[in-house]
Design a protein around this motif. Structure first.
Motif, PDB file in Angstrom:
ATOM      1  N   UNK A  31       0.828  -1.196   0.000  1.00 36.84           N
ATOM      2  CA  UNK A  31       0.000   0.000   0.000  1.00 36.84           C
ATOM      3  C   UNK A  31       0.870   1.256   0.000  1.00 36.84           C
ATOM      4  N   UNK A  32       1.963   1.215   0.713  1.00 33.56           N
ATOM      5  CA  UNK A  32       2.899   2.328   0.807  1.00 33.56           C
ATOM      6  C   UNK A  32       4.259   1.857   0.327  1.00 33.56           C
ATOM      7  N   UNK A  33       4.859   2.599  -0.563  1.00 32.47           N
ATOM      8  CA  UNK A  33       6.138   2.194  -1.157  1.00 32.47           C
ATOM      9  C   UNK A  33       7.241   2.070  -0.115  1.00 32.47           C
ATOM     10  N   UNK A  34       7.186   2.873   0.946  1.00 26.93           N
ATOM     11  CA  UNK A  34       8.250   2.836   1.952  1.00 26.93           C
ATOM     12  C   UNK A  34       7.917   1.932   3.143  1.00 26.93           C
ATOM     13  N   UNK A  35       6.912   1.094   3.011  1.00 29.71           N
ATOM     14  CA  UNK A  35       6.481   0.204   4.092  1.00 29.71           C
ATOM     15  C   UNK A  35       7.637  -0.596   4.685  1.00 29.71           C
ATOM     16  N   UNK A  44      10.739   0.080   4.683  1.00 26.35           N
ATOM     17  CA  UNK A  44      11.818   0.912   5.226  1.00 26.35           C
ATOM     18  C   UNK A  44      11.564   1.310   6.679  1.00 26.35           C
ATOM     19  N   UNK A  45      10.354   1.066   7.176  1.00 26.39           N
ATOM     20  CA  UNK A  45      10.024   1.480   8.545  1.00 26.39           C
ATOM     21  C   UNK A  45      10.578   0.481   9.550  1.00 26.39           C
ATOM     22  N   UNK A  46      10.943   1.004  10.703  1.00 26.19           N
ATOM     23  CA  UNK A  46      11.445   0.157  11.790  1.00 26.19           C
ATOM     24  C   UNK A  46      10.255  -0.174  12.691  1.00 26.19           C
ATOM     25  N   UNK A  47       9.545  -1.219  12.306  1.00 32.70           N
ATOM     26  CA  UNK A  47       8.288  -1.576  12.942  1.00 32.70           C
ATOM     27  C   UNK A  47       8.470  -1.977  14.399  1.00 32.70           C
ATOM     28  N   UNK A  48       9.619  -2.497  14.762  1.00 31.16           N
ATOM     29  CA  UNK A  48       9.886  -2.826  16.162  1.00 31.16           C
ATOM     30  C   UNK A  48       9.921  -1.577  17.033  1.00 31.16           C
ATOM     31  N   UNK A  49      10.544  -0.523  16.545  1.00 35.89           N
ATOM     32  CA  UNK A  49      10.570   0.744  17.303  1.00 35.89           C
ATOM     33  C   UNK A  49       9.175   1.350  17.369  1.00 35.89           C
ATOM     34  N   UNK A  50       8.467   1.284  16.276  1.00 34.20           N
ATOM     35  CA  UNK A  50       7.095   1.808  16.257  1.00 34.20           C
ATOM     36  C   UNK A  50       6.256   1.067  17.298  1.00 34.20           C
TER      37      UNK A  50
END
Length: 167
Positions: free
Chosen positions: A7-11, A13-19
């Protein structure tokens, strides 16, 4: 999306653990009522979390902010089979929550107010009574969690024709 593309091109690249860590910390603060009401608001407040926002990128901060923004919150009521919103964020972060509680926003109680009761008509408490019955029948609803205890109490108030506190 149905075509399998992100859905998002940078999906990725996110640090989902920190989020997930920040989302859990904010959720814990909200659950323990460790927040400061914003001036002039009965429903909005501020939470301080160590390391936030410094440890997150601007996009990661936006993701955390939207988690707790009612319009974009990860949202579902306990008696629904599907999330109403936020499933992609939940899917990406769920592996990182560990034993932490995952904050999820409900929808129904947002309608337990004078303006919506008028729109629903005089039998509005029956709607909440039906939903309370479904909460009580849900095997997934943890009735011992302090936030869920408050949720259930508010549902009882609404089903009795009273407007619960919005916080």
């Amino acid at each position: 999306m149905d075509d399998g593309s992100p859905r998002w091109a940078d999906r990725d690249a996110q640090r989902w653990g920190r989020i997930a860590a920040v989302v859990a910390a904010v959720g814990d603060a909200l659950a323990s009522r460790a927040w400061t009401p914003q001036a002039g608001s009965e429903i909005f407040g501020d939470v301080e979390v160590p390391g936030y926002p410094g440890d997150l990128t601007q996009t990661e901060q936006k993701i955390v902010g939207e988690w707790f923004n009612y319009a974009e919150a990860v949202r579902v009521d306990p008696w629904w089979d599907q999330l109403e919103n936020g499933r992609h964020r939940l899917w990406r972060t769920l592996p990182f929550f560990g034993d932490a509680l995952v904050p999820i926003c409900g929808s129904a109680l947002g309608y337990a107010n004078a303006a919506d009761a008028i729109a629903m008509g005089p039998s509005w408490p029956q709607t909440f009574s039906t939903q309370l019955h479904e909460v009580n029948a849900s095997v997934a609803f943890d009735a011992t969690d302090p936030v869920n205890v408050n949720f259930r109490r508010s549902m009882e108030q609404a089903s009795a024709g009273h407007f619960p506190s919005p916080v």
